[in-house]
Write a protein that holds these residues in place. Sequence first.
Motif, mmCIF file in Angstrom:
data_model
loop_
_atom_site.group_PDB
_atom_site.id
_atom_site.type_symbol
_atom_site.label_atom_id
_atom_site.label_comp_id
_atom_site.label_asym_id
_atom_site.label_seq_id
_atom_site.Cartn_x
_atom_site.Cartn_y
_atom_site.Cartn_z
ATOM 1 N N GLU A 36 72.780 58.323 53.483
ATOM 2 C CA GLU A 36 72.929 59.432 54.435
ATOM 3 C C GLU A 36 74.120 59.185 55.351
ATOM 4 N N CYS A 37 74.729 60.284 55.793
ATOM 5 C CA CYS A 37 75.776 60.180 56.808
ATOM 6 C C CYS A 37 75.163 60.618 58.141
ATOM 7 N N GLN A 38 76.004 60.803 59.163
ATOM 8 C CA GLN A 38 75.486 61.189 60.485
ATOM 9 C C GLN A 38 74.771 62.539 60.461
ATOM 10 N N GLU A 39 75.087 63.371 59.486
ATOM 11 C CA GLU A 39 74.437 64.687 59.408
ATOM 12 C C GLU A 39 72.966 64.548 59.029
ATOM 13 N N GLN A 40 72.620 63.462 58.336
ATOM 14 C CA GLN A 40 71.250 63.224 57.851
ATOM 15 C C GLN A 40 70.697 64.435 57.120
ATOM 16 N N HIS A 41 71.553 64.980 56.269
ATOM 17 C CA HIS A 41 71.135 66.158 55.519
ATOM 18 C C HIS A 41 71.495 65.894 54.066
ATOM 19 N N GLY A 42 70.631 65.155 53.381
ATOM 20 C CA GLY A 42 70.919 64.749 52.022
ATOM 21 C C GLY A 42 71.687 63.437 51.998
ATOM 22 N N SER A 43 71.651 62.747 50.869
ATOM 23 C CA SER A 43 72.322 61.442 50.744
ATOM 24 C C SER A 43 73.502 61.560 49.785
ATOM 25 N N HIS A 44 74.695 61.153 50.265
ATOM 26 C CA HIS A 44 75.897 61.180 49.435
ATOM 27 C C HIS A 44 75.786 60.153 48.312
ATOM 28 N N ILE A 45 76.122 60.563 47.120
ATOM 29 C CA ILE A 45 76.076 59.639 45.984
ATOM 30 C C ILE A 45 77.460 59.019 45.780
ATOM 31 N N ASN A 46 77.501 57.729 45.554
ATOM 32 C CA ASN A 46 78.763 57.055 45.233
ATOM 33 C C ASN A 46 79.124 57.407 43.793
ATOM 34 N N GLU A 47 79.529 58.672 43.613
ATOM 35 C CA GLU A 47 79.625 59.212 42.253
ATOM 36 C C GLU A 47 80.886 58.812 41.518
ATOM 37 N N ASP A 48 81.789 58.075 42.185
ATOM 38 C CA ASP A 48 82.909 57.517 41.421
ATOM 39 C C ASP A 48 82.421 56.316 40.594
ATOM 40 N N HIS A 49 81.259 55.783 40.951
ATOM 41 C CA HIS A 49 80.660 54.681 40.185
ATOM 42 C C HIS A 49 79.380 55.078 39.444
ATOM 43 N N PHE A 50 78.616 55.981 40.039
ATOM 44 C CA PHE A 50 77.313 56.344 39.462
ATOM 45 C C PHE A 50 77.280 57.856 39.267
ATOM 46 N N PHE A 51 77.426 58.304 38.040
ATOM 47 C CA PHE A 51 77.499 59.747 37.818
ATOM 48 C C PHE A 51 76.096 60.349 37.704
ATOM 49 N N PRO A 52 75.759 61.314 38.596
ATOM 50 C CA PRO A 52 74.410 61.872 38.610
ATOM 51 C C PRO A 52 74.279 63.148 37.793
ATOM 52 N N GLU A 53 73.127 63.312 37.185
ATOM 53 C CA GLU A 53 72.747 64.593 36.571
ATOM 54 C C GLU A 53 71.280 64.829 36.936
ATOM 55 N N ILE A 54 70.879 66.080 36.936
ATOM 56 C CA ILE A 54 69.459 66.409 37.099
ATOM 57 C C ILE A 54 69.023 67.097 35.816
ATOM 58 N N ILE A 55 67.922 66.615 35.245
ATOM 59 C CA ILE A 55 67.434 67.247 34.013
ATOM 60 C C ILE A 55 65.984 67.699 34.168
ATOM 61 N N ASP A 56 65.607 68.617 33.344
ATOM 62 C CA ASP A 56 64.208 68.990 33.235
ATOM 63 C C ASP A 56 63.531 67.875 32.432
ATOM 64 N N PRO A 57 62.532 67.184 33.031
ATOM 65 C CA PRO A 57 61.958 66.023 32.342
ATOM 66 C C PRO A 57 61.221 66.388 31.040
ATOM 67 N N GLU A 58 60.885 67.653 30.878
ATOM 68 C CA GLU A 58 60.193 68.057 29.644
ATOM 69 C C GLU A 58 61.200 68.395 28.538
ATOM 70 N N THR A 59 62.137 69.294 28.863
ATOM 71 C CA THR A 59 63.068 69.765 27.826
ATOM 72 C C THR A 59 64.329 68.913 27.744
ATOM 73 N N LEU A 60 64.566 68.080 28.747
ATOM 74 C CA LEU A 60 65.764 67.237 28.863
ATOM 75 C C LEU A 60 67.051 68.055 29.046
#
Length: 433
Positions: free
Chosen positions: A247-271
Amino acid sequence: MIWNTNKECMSREQMRELQGKRLQKLVTYVYHNVPFYRSRMQEMDLSPDDIRTIDDIVKLPFTTKQDLRDNYPYGLQAAPPSEIVRVHASSGTTGNPTIVGYTRRDLSIWSEVMSRCLSAYGVTRDDTFSVSYGYGLFTGGLGAHYGVENLGATVIPASTGNTEKHVRLIRDLHITGIACTPSYALYLAEVVEKMGIKKEELGLRIGAFGAEPWTENMRQEIQERLGLKGYNIYGLSEIMGPGVSYECQEQHGSHINEDHFFPEIIDPETLEPLPYGKTGELVFTTLTKEGMPLLRYRTKDLTSLMDGECPCGRTNVRMTPIMGRSDDMLIIRGINVFPSQVESVILGMKEFEPQYLLVVDRVNNLDTLQVQVEVRKDFFTDDMGAMLNLKKTLSDKLKSVLSISADVKLMEPNSIVRSQGKSKRVWDKRVLV
Ligand code: ADP
Ligand code: K
Ligand code: ZN
Protein backbone atom coordinates in the motif's frame (compact mmCIF):
# COMPACT_ATOMS: atom_id res chain seq x y z
CA MET A 1 8.86 8.80 -0.88
CA ILE A 2 9.11 6.72 -4.05
CA TRP A 3 12.10 4.37 -3.89
CA ASN A 4 12.46 3.72 -7.62
CA THR A 5 10.59 6.28 -9.73
CA ASN A 6 12.09 4.63 -12.81
CA LYS A 7 10.19 1.41 -12.20
CA GLU A 8 7.23 2.54 -10.09
CA CYS A 9 6.06 5.41 -12.26
CA MET A 10 6.48 4.17 -15.85
CA SER A 11 3.85 4.89 -18.46
CA ARG A 12 1.57 1.91 -19.06
CA GLU A 13 3.02 1.44 -22.55
CA GLN A 14 6.60 1.38 -21.27
CA MET A 15 5.65 -1.08 -18.56
CA ARG A 16 3.96 -3.45 -20.98
CA GLU A 17 6.91 -3.28 -23.30
CA LEU A 18 9.32 -4.09 -20.47
CA GLN A 19 7.07 -6.94 -19.29
CA GLY A 20 6.92 -8.33 -22.82
CA LYS A 21 10.71 -8.32 -23.19
CA ARG A 22 11.16 -9.94 -19.81
CA LEU A 23 8.52 -12.56 -20.53
CA GLN A 24 10.20 -13.54 -23.78
CA LYS A 25 13.51 -14.04 -21.99
CA LEU A 26 11.84 -15.92 -19.14
CA VAL A 27 10.08 -18.36 -21.43
CA THR A 28 13.30 -19.14 -23.28
CA TYR A 29 15.07 -19.55 -19.93
CA VAL A 30 12.57 -22.02 -18.45
CA TYR A 31 12.24 -23.89 -21.75
CA HIS A 32 15.95 -24.64 -21.66
CA ASN A 33 16.37 -25.13 -17.92
CA VAL A 34 13.18 -26.68 -16.53
CA PRO A 35 12.20 -30.02 -18.11
CA PHE A 36 8.75 -29.70 -16.52
CA TYR A 37 7.98 -26.52 -18.48
CA ARG A 38 9.62 -27.76 -21.67
CA SER A 39 7.38 -30.81 -21.78
CA ARG A 40 4.29 -28.77 -20.86
CA MET A 41 5.02 -26.40 -23.70
CA GLN A 42 5.76 -29.20 -26.12
CA GLU A 43 2.46 -30.84 -25.25
CA MET A 44 0.79 -27.53 -26.12
CA ASP A 45 2.82 -27.25 -29.31
CA LEU A 46 4.28 -24.03 -28.03
CA SER A 47 7.81 -22.78 -28.65
CA PRO A 48 9.51 -19.80 -26.95
CA ASP A 49 9.27 -17.93 -30.26
CA ASP A 50 5.48 -17.89 -29.94
CA ILE A 51 5.78 -15.47 -27.04
CA ARG A 52 6.42 -11.97 -28.34
CA THR A 53 4.47 -9.51 -26.21
CA ILE A 54 2.99 -9.59 -22.74
CA ASP A 55 -0.43 -10.33 -24.28
CA ASP A 56 0.91 -13.72 -25.35
CA ILE A 57 1.07 -14.75 -21.70
CA VAL A 58 -2.39 -16.34 -21.99
CA LYS A 59 -0.89 -19.00 -24.28
CA LEU A 60 1.35 -20.30 -21.49
CA PRO A 61 0.49 -23.17 -19.14
CA PHE A 62 -0.58 -22.57 -15.54
CA THR A 63 1.43 -23.83 -12.58
CA THR A 64 -0.32 -25.06 -9.43
CA LYS A 65 0.73 -25.81 -5.88
CA GLN A 66 0.19 -29.47 -6.78
CA ASP A 67 2.82 -29.17 -9.53
CA LEU A 68 5.26 -27.92 -6.91
CA ARG A 69 4.38 -30.82 -4.63
CA ASP A 70 4.71 -33.36 -7.44
CA ASN A 71 8.17 -32.02 -8.17
CA TYR A 72 9.24 -31.71 -4.52
CA PRO A 73 11.73 -30.50 -3.52
CA TYR A 74 13.81 -29.02 -6.36
CA GLY A 75 12.09 -30.20 -9.54
CA LEU A 76 11.06 -26.74 -10.77
CA GLN A 77 14.39 -25.17 -9.95
CA ALA A 78 15.98 -23.58 -13.02
CA ALA A 79 19.35 -22.53 -11.60
CA PRO A 80 22.02 -25.13 -10.72
CA PRO A 81 22.59 -25.83 -7.01
CA SER A 82 25.90 -23.97 -7.09
CA GLU A 83 24.03 -20.74 -7.90
CA ILE A 84 21.45 -21.15 -5.13
CA VAL A 85 22.45 -19.21 -2.03
CA ARG A 86 19.33 -19.48 0.12
CA VAL A 87 16.31 -21.72 0.55
CA HIS A 88 12.92 -20.88 2.07
CA ALA A 89 9.67 -22.79 2.38
CA SER A 90 6.02 -21.76 2.41
CA SER A 91 4.35 -21.90 5.81
CA GLY A 92 2.37 -24.90 4.76
CA THR A 93 -0.93 -23.33 5.82
CA THR A 94 -2.82 -25.65 3.49
CA GLY A 95 -0.59 -28.73 3.24
CA ASN A 96 3.04 -29.75 2.77
CA PRO A 97 5.43 -26.83 2.48
CA THR A 98 6.93 -26.00 -0.89
CA ILE A 99 10.64 -25.34 -1.20
CA VAL A 100 12.02 -22.27 -2.97
CA GLY A 101 15.69 -21.64 -3.83
CA TYR A 102 17.04 -18.13 -4.47
CA THR A 103 20.10 -16.98 -6.40
CA ARG A 104 22.08 -13.96 -5.32
CA ARG A 105 20.27 -11.86 -7.93
CA ASP A 106 16.86 -13.07 -6.70
CA LEU A 107 17.76 -11.92 -3.19
CA SER A 108 18.86 -8.53 -4.40
CA ILE A 109 15.58 -8.05 -6.31
CA TRP A 110 13.68 -9.11 -3.20
CA SER A 111 15.46 -6.45 -1.12
CA GLU A 112 14.74 -3.90 -3.83
CA VAL A 113 10.99 -4.59 -3.90
CA MET A 114 10.86 -4.64 -0.10
CA SER A 115 12.54 -1.23 -0.04
CA ARG A 116 9.91 0.09 -2.44
CA CYS A 117 7.21 -1.07 0.00
CA LEU A 118 8.84 0.42 3.07
CA SER A 119 9.45 3.74 1.31
CA ALA A 120 5.80 3.87 0.31
CA TYR A 121 4.88 3.54 4.01
CA GLY A 122 7.13 6.50 4.78
CA VAL A 123 10.06 4.58 6.29
CA THR A 124 13.41 6.42 5.99
CA ARG A 125 17.01 5.86 7.03
CA ASP A 126 16.17 7.54 10.32
CA ASP A 127 13.68 4.86 11.31
CA THR A 128 14.34 1.87 13.52
CA PHE A 129 12.30 -1.07 12.37
CA SER A 130 11.45 -4.19 14.28
CA VAL A 131 10.91 -7.31 12.19
CA SER A 132 8.49 -9.49 14.10
CA TYR A 133 7.64 -11.99 11.45
CA GLY A 134 9.08 -15.38 12.29
CA TYR A 135 12.70 -15.80 11.19
CA GLY A 136 13.58 -19.11 9.61
CA LEU A 137 12.23 -21.02 6.65
CA PHE A 138 9.24 -18.67 6.54
CA THR A 139 9.98 -15.81 4.12
CA GLY A 140 8.49 -13.09 6.34
CA GLY A 141 11.40 -12.57 8.73
CA LEU A 142 14.44 -12.56 6.49
CA GLY A 143 12.56 -10.99 3.58
CA ALA A 144 11.56 -7.93 5.60
CA HIS A 145 14.94 -7.89 7.35
CA TYR A 146 17.02 -7.39 4.22
CA GLY A 147 14.51 -4.91 2.84
CA VAL A 148 14.93 -2.67 5.90
CA GLU A 149 18.73 -2.93 5.71
CA ASN A 150 18.75 -2.23 1.99
CA LEU A 151 16.74 0.93 2.57
CA GLY A 152 19.20 2.02 5.21
CA ALA A 153 16.91 2.04 8.23
CA THR A 154 18.01 0.17 11.36
CA VAL A 155 16.67 -3.34 11.66
CA ILE A 156 15.88 -4.95 15.01
CA PRO A 157 15.48 -8.69 14.29
CA ALA A 158 13.02 -9.24 17.16
CA SER A 159 11.11 -12.14 15.55
CA THR A 160 8.10 -13.39 17.54
CA GLY A 161 7.97 -14.64 21.12
CA ASN A 162 9.33 -12.98 24.24
CA THR A 163 6.83 -10.20 23.73
CA GLU A 164 7.34 -8.33 27.02
CA LYS A 165 11.02 -7.96 26.26
CA HIS A 166 10.07 -6.83 22.78
CA VAL A 167 7.78 -4.13 24.17
CA ARG A 168 10.58 -2.80 26.36
CA LEU A 169 12.88 -2.76 23.33
CA ILE A 170 10.34 -0.81 21.32
CA ARG A 171 10.27 1.82 24.04
CA ASP A 172 13.97 1.89 24.93
CA LEU A 173 15.40 1.73 21.39
CA HIS A 174 12.85 4.19 20.01
CA ILE A 175 11.59 1.67 17.49
CA THR A 176 9.34 3.52 15.05
CA GLY A 177 8.14 0.74 12.77
CA ILE A 178 7.16 -2.88 13.01
CA ALA A 179 6.60 -5.63 10.46
CA CYS A 180 4.40 -8.51 11.64
CA THR A 181 1.11 -10.30 11.07
CA PRO A 182 -2.02 -8.37 12.06
CA SER A 183 -2.61 -11.15 14.62
CA TYR A 184 0.72 -10.49 16.23
CA ALA A 185 0.08 -6.74 16.24
CA LEU A 186 -3.10 -7.36 18.23
CA TYR A 187 -1.31 -9.65 20.61
CA LEU A 188 1.40 -7.04 21.04
CA ALA A 189 -1.26 -4.42 21.82
CA GLU A 190 -2.66 -6.67 24.54
CA VAL A 191 0.74 -7.21 26.11
CA VAL A 192 1.43 -3.46 26.03
CA GLU A 193 -1.87 -2.79 27.77
CA LYS A 194 -1.22 -5.52 30.35
CA MET A 195 2.20 -4.04 31.11
CA GLY A 196 0.50 -0.70 31.78
CA ILE A 197 2.51 1.09 29.08
CA LYS A 198 0.81 3.85 27.12
CA LYS A 199 0.96 3.71 23.34
CA GLU A 200 2.40 7.23 23.32
CA GLU A 201 5.39 5.98 25.32
CA LEU A 202 6.09 3.44 22.60
CA GLY A 203 6.38 5.91 19.73
CA LEU A 204 5.50 3.41 17.00
CA ARG A 205 4.65 5.19 13.77
CA ILE A 206 4.37 2.60 11.01
CA GLY A 207 3.17 -0.99 10.79
CA ALA A 208 3.81 -3.30 7.81
CA PHE A 209 1.12 -5.91 8.23
CA GLY A 210 0.54 -8.97 6.08
CA ALA A 211 0.97 -12.73 5.64
CA GLU A 212 -2.74 -13.28 6.37
CA PRO A 213 -6.00 -11.65 5.33
CA TRP A 214 -7.15 -8.70 7.43
CA THR A 215 -10.07 -6.35 7.20
CA GLU A 216 -10.45 -2.57 7.31
CA ASN A 217 -12.02 -2.90 10.76
CA MET A 218 -8.96 -4.81 11.93
CA ARG A 219 -6.79 -1.97 10.63
CA GLN A 220 -8.77 0.59 12.67
CA GLU A 221 -8.53 -1.59 15.77
CA ILE A 222 -4.75 -2.06 15.54
CA GLN A 223 -4.10 1.59 14.65
CA GLU A 224 -6.16 2.74 17.60
CA ARG A 225 -4.50 0.41 20.09
CA LEU A 226 -0.88 0.79 18.98
CA GLY A 227 -1.03 4.41 17.85
CA LEU A 228 0.49 3.79 14.44
CA LYS A 229 -0.56 3.73 10.81
CA GLY A 230 -0.92 0.19 9.47
CA TYR A 231 -0.08 -0.60 5.84
CA ASN A 232 -0.76 -3.75 3.92
CA ILE A 233 2.07 -5.87 2.56
CA TYR A 234 1.39 -8.93 0.45
CA GLY A 235 3.51 -11.74 -0.85
CA LEU A 236 4.00 -15.47 -1.06
CA SER A 237 7.08 -17.61 -0.93
CA GLU A 238 6.51 -19.33 -4.28
CA ILE A 239 6.75 -15.96 -6.02
CA MET A 240 9.33 -14.33 -3.72
CA GLY A 241 8.04 -13.64 -0.21
CA PRO A 242 6.73 -10.37 1.26
CA GLY A 243 7.05 -7.43 -1.11
CA VAL A 244 5.01 -8.62 -4.07
CA SER A 245 2.56 -5.75 -3.45
CA TYR A 246 2.26 -2.87 -1.00
CA GLU A 247 0.00 0.00 0.00
CA CYS A 248 1.00 3.61 -0.52
CA GLN A 249 -0.13 6.62 1.55
CA GLU A 250 -3.52 6.50 -0.18
CA GLN A 251 -4.18 3.07 1.41
CA HIS A 252 -6.51 2.29 -1.43
CA GLY A 253 -5.36 -1.00 -2.89
CA SER A 254 -1.82 -2.41 -2.98
CA HIS A 255 0.57 -1.58 -5.83
CA ILE A 256 2.05 -4.67 -7.44
CA ASN A 257 5.75 -4.73 -8.30
CA GLU A 258 4.66 -5.75 -11.77
CA ASP A 259 8.01 -5.23 -13.46
CA HIS A 260 8.99 -8.41 -11.57
CA PHE A 261 5.70 -10.16 -10.83
CA PHE A 262 3.14 -10.08 -13.62
CA PRO A 263 -0.43 -10.38 -12.28
CA GLU A 264 -3.52 -11.84 -13.90
CA ILE A 265 -6.96 -12.55 -12.46
CA ILE A 266 -8.71 -15.69 -13.65
CA ASP A 267 -12.00 -17.39 -13.05
CA PRO A 268 -10.92 -20.35 -10.88
CA GLU A 269 -13.50 -22.62 -12.54
CA THR A 270 -13.08 -21.84 -16.24
CA LEU A 271 -9.49 -20.52 -15.98
CA GLU A 272 -10.49 -17.65 -18.29
CA PRO A 273 -8.77 -14.29 -17.67
CA LEU A 274 -11.03 -11.72 -15.98
CA PRO A 275 -10.99 -7.95 -16.62
CA TYR A 276 -10.01 -5.25 -14.12
CA GLY A 277 -12.57 -4.87 -11.35
CA LYS A 278 -13.71 -8.50 -11.38
CA THR A 279 -12.85 -10.70 -8.41
CA GLY A 280 -11.14 -14.00 -9.10
CA GLU A 281 -7.98 -15.99 -8.46
CA LEU A 282 -4.72 -14.09 -8.56
CA VAL A 283 -2.07 -15.57 -10.85
CA PHE A 284 1.57 -14.50 -11.02
CA THR A 285 4.39 -14.97 -13.50
CA THR A 286 7.84 -14.21 -12.10
CA LEU A 287 9.36 -12.09 -14.85
CA THR A 288 12.91 -11.91 -13.53
CA LYS A 289 13.44 -14.84 -11.18
CA GLU A 290 16.43 -17.12 -11.69
CA GLY A 291 16.21 -19.72 -8.93
CA MET A 292 12.66 -21.00 -9.26
CA PRO A 293 10.86 -19.01 -11.96
CA LEU A 294 7.15 -19.79 -12.30
CA LEU A 295 4.78 -19.36 -15.22
CA ARG A 296 1.23 -18.31 -14.36
CA TYR A 297 1.31 -19.59 -10.79
CA ARG A 298 -2.19 -19.97 -9.32
CA THR A 299 -2.03 -18.40 -5.85
CA LYS A 300 -5.56 -19.40 -4.77
CA ASP A 301 -5.83 -15.88 -3.33
CA LEU A 302 -9.04 -14.08 -4.28
CA THR A 303 -8.85 -10.43 -5.22
CA SER A 304 -9.32 -8.04 -8.15
CA LEU A 305 -7.06 -5.64 -10.04
CA MET A 306 -7.92 -1.95 -9.95
CA ASP A 307 -8.02 0.23 -13.00
CA GLY A 308 -7.06 3.90 -13.00
CA GLU A 309 -4.34 6.16 -11.69
CA CYS A 310 -3.32 6.43 -8.06
CA PRO A 311 -2.90 9.97 -6.69
CA CYS A 312 0.47 8.92 -5.18
CA GLY A 313 2.08 9.06 -8.60
CA ARG A 314 2.87 5.35 -8.89
CA THR A 315 1.54 3.77 -12.04
CA ASN A 316 1.94 0.11 -10.98
CA VAL A 317 -1.40 -1.63 -11.00
CA ARG A 318 -3.14 -2.08 -7.64
CA MET A 319 -4.95 -5.11 -6.19
CA THR A 320 -7.80 -4.95 -3.68
CA PRO A 321 -7.36 -6.59 -0.24
CA ILE A 322 -7.33 -10.39 -0.36
CA MET A 323 -10.81 -11.69 0.50
CA GLY A 324 -9.33 -15.02 1.47
CA ARG A 325 -8.02 -18.06 -0.30
CA SER A 326 -10.26 -20.06 -2.53
CA ASP A 327 -9.68 -22.94 -0.12
CA ASP A 328 -10.56 -20.74 2.92
CA MET A 329 -13.98 -20.25 1.50
CA LEU A 330 -16.43 -22.32 3.49
CA ILE A 331 -19.48 -23.68 1.79
CA ILE A 332 -22.09 -23.93 4.49
CA ARG A 333 -25.51 -25.20 3.48
CA GLY A 334 -24.63 -24.26 -0.07
CA ILE A 335 -23.73 -20.67 0.80
CA ASN A 336 -20.21 -19.27 0.38
CA VAL A 337 -18.84 -17.90 3.63
CA PHE A 338 -15.49 -16.15 4.12
CA PRO A 339 -13.99 -15.79 7.59
CA SER A 340 -13.26 -12.16 6.68
CA GLN A 341 -17.00 -11.44 6.51
CA VAL A 342 -17.40 -12.63 10.09
CA GLU A 343 -14.36 -10.61 11.13
CA SER A 344 -15.83 -7.42 9.72
CA VAL A 345 -19.03 -7.86 11.71
CA ILE A 346 -17.28 -8.71 14.97
CA LEU A 347 -14.80 -5.87 14.74
CA GLY A 348 -17.60 -3.49 13.91
CA MET A 349 -19.03 -4.00 17.44
CA LYS A 350 -17.34 -2.42 20.43
CA GLU A 351 -18.39 -5.22 22.79
CA PHE A 352 -16.02 -7.78 21.26
CA GLU A 353 -12.32 -8.45 21.24
CA PRO A 354 -10.97 -9.12 17.73
CA GLN A 355 -10.63 -12.78 18.71
CA TYR A 356 -12.91 -15.37 17.19
CA LEU A 357 -13.13 -18.92 15.90
CA LEU A 358 -15.51 -20.42 13.34
CA VAL A 359 -16.46 -24.01 14.08
CA VAL A 360 -18.14 -25.80 11.21
CA ASP A 361 -19.72 -29.20 11.68
CA ARG A 362 -22.37 -31.44 10.19
CA VAL A 363 -25.23 -32.59 12.40
CA ASN A 364 -27.96 -34.83 10.98
CA ASN A 365 -26.70 -34.13 7.48
CA LEU A 366 -27.02 -30.40 7.99
CA ASP A 367 -24.04 -28.05 8.08
CA THR A 368 -23.74 -25.98 11.22
CA LEU A 369 -21.73 -22.85 11.89
CA GLN A 370 -20.77 -21.79 15.37
CA VAL A 371 -19.06 -18.44 15.89
CA GLN A 372 -17.08 -18.29 19.12
CA VAL A 373 -16.18 -14.74 20.02
CA GLU A 374 -14.54 -13.13 22.98
CA VAL A 375 -16.43 -10.45 24.89
CA ARG A 376 -14.37 -7.46 26.06
CA LYS A 377 -13.66 -7.27 29.78
CA ASP A 378 -15.77 -4.14 30.23
CA PHE A 379 -18.79 -5.79 28.66
CA PHE A 380 -18.59 -9.26 30.15
CA THR A 381 -21.13 -9.48 32.99
CA ASP A 382 -23.16 -11.94 35.08
CA ASP A 383 -26.28 -10.20 33.83
CA MET A 384 -27.87 -12.95 31.73
CA GLY A 385 -30.27 -10.58 30.01
CA ALA A 386 -27.46 -8.34 28.82
CA MET A 387 -25.46 -11.31 27.53
CA LEU A 388 -28.47 -12.75 25.71
CA ASN A 389 -29.13 -9.39 24.09
CA LEU A 390 -25.55 -9.15 22.93
CA LYS A 391 -25.72 -12.65 21.53
CA LYS A 392 -28.90 -11.84 19.64
CA THR A 393 -27.52 -8.59 18.22
CA LEU A 394 -24.50 -10.40 16.84
CA SER A 395 -26.57 -13.31 15.48
CA ASP A 396 -28.83 -10.89 13.62
CA LYS A 397 -25.92 -8.99 12.11
CA LEU A 398 -24.21 -12.20 11.03
CA LYS A 399 -27.40 -13.45 9.48
CA SER A 400 -27.83 -10.33 7.40
CA VAL A 401 -24.23 -10.45 6.15
CA LEU A 402 -23.85 -14.20 5.62
CA SER A 403 -27.46 -15.07 4.68
CA ILE A 404 -27.29 -18.12 6.93
CA SER A 405 -27.76 -18.29 10.66
CA ALA A 406 -24.87 -18.96 12.96
CA ASP A 407 -24.89 -20.15 16.54
CA VAL A 408 -23.05 -17.47 18.52
CA LYS A 409 -21.06 -18.58 21.53
CA LEU A 410 -19.89 -15.73 23.77
CA MET A 411 -16.52 -16.47 25.32
CA GLU A 412 -14.88 -15.04 28.43
CA PRO A 413 -12.10 -12.49 28.01
CA ASN A 414 -8.75 -14.10 27.17
CA SER A 415 -10.13 -17.55 26.45
CA ILE A 416 -9.29 -17.81 22.75
CA VAL A 417 -5.69 -18.76 22.01
CA ARG A 418 -3.65 -15.84 20.58
CA SER A 419 -1.55 -16.29 17.51
CA GLN A 420 1.89 -14.81 16.95
CA GLY A 421 2.15 -15.86 13.34
CA LYS A 422 -0.64 -16.59 10.91
CA SER A 423 -3.83 -17.12 12.87
CA LYS A 424 -6.07 -20.12 12.47
CA ARG A 425 -9.67 -18.97 12.64
CA VAL A 426 -11.56 -21.89 11.22
CA TRP A 427 -12.10 -25.36 12.58
CA ASP A 428 -13.93 -27.40 9.98
CA LYS A 429 -14.92 -30.68 11.58
CA ARG A 430 -16.92 -31.91 8.61
CA VAL A 431 -13.91 -33.58 7.06
CA LEU A 432 -14.12 -36.12 9.87
CA VAL A 433 -17.75 -36.98 9.26
P1 ADP B 1 1.39 -20.52 2.82
O1 ADP B 1 0.66 -20.49 1.50
O2 ADP B 1 1.80 -21.89 3.21
O3 ADP B 1 0.73 -19.75 3.91
P2 ADP B 1 3.35 -18.37 2.57
O4 ADP B 1 4.01 -18.28 3.88
O5 ADP B 1 4.16 -18.18 1.37
O6 ADP B 1 2.74 -19.81 2.45
O7 ADP B 1 2.13 -17.35 2.61
C1 ADP B 1 1.60 -16.74 1.46
C2 ADP B 1 0.11 -16.58 1.60
O8 ADP B 1 -0.21 -15.76 2.74
C3 ADP B 1 -0.51 -15.86 0.43
O9 ADP B 1 -0.76 -16.71 -0.65
C4 ADP B 1 -1.80 -15.33 1.05
O10 ADP B 1 -2.79 -16.34 1.12
C5 ADP B 1 -1.38 -14.97 2.46
N1 ADP B 1 -1.05 -13.54 2.55
C6 ADP B 1 0.17 -12.98 2.50
N2 ADP B 1 0.10 -11.63 2.63
C7 ADP B 1 -1.22 -11.32 2.73
C8 ADP B 1 -1.96 -10.11 2.87
N3 ADP B 1 -1.37 -8.92 2.96
N4 ADP B 1 -3.30 -10.20 2.91
C9 ADP B 1 -3.92 -11.39 2.83
N5 ADP B 1 -3.28 -12.57 2.72
C10 ADP B 1 -1.95 -12.55 2.67
K1 K C 1 25.17 -22.64 -3.29
ZN1 ZN D 1 -0.54 4.78 -4.77
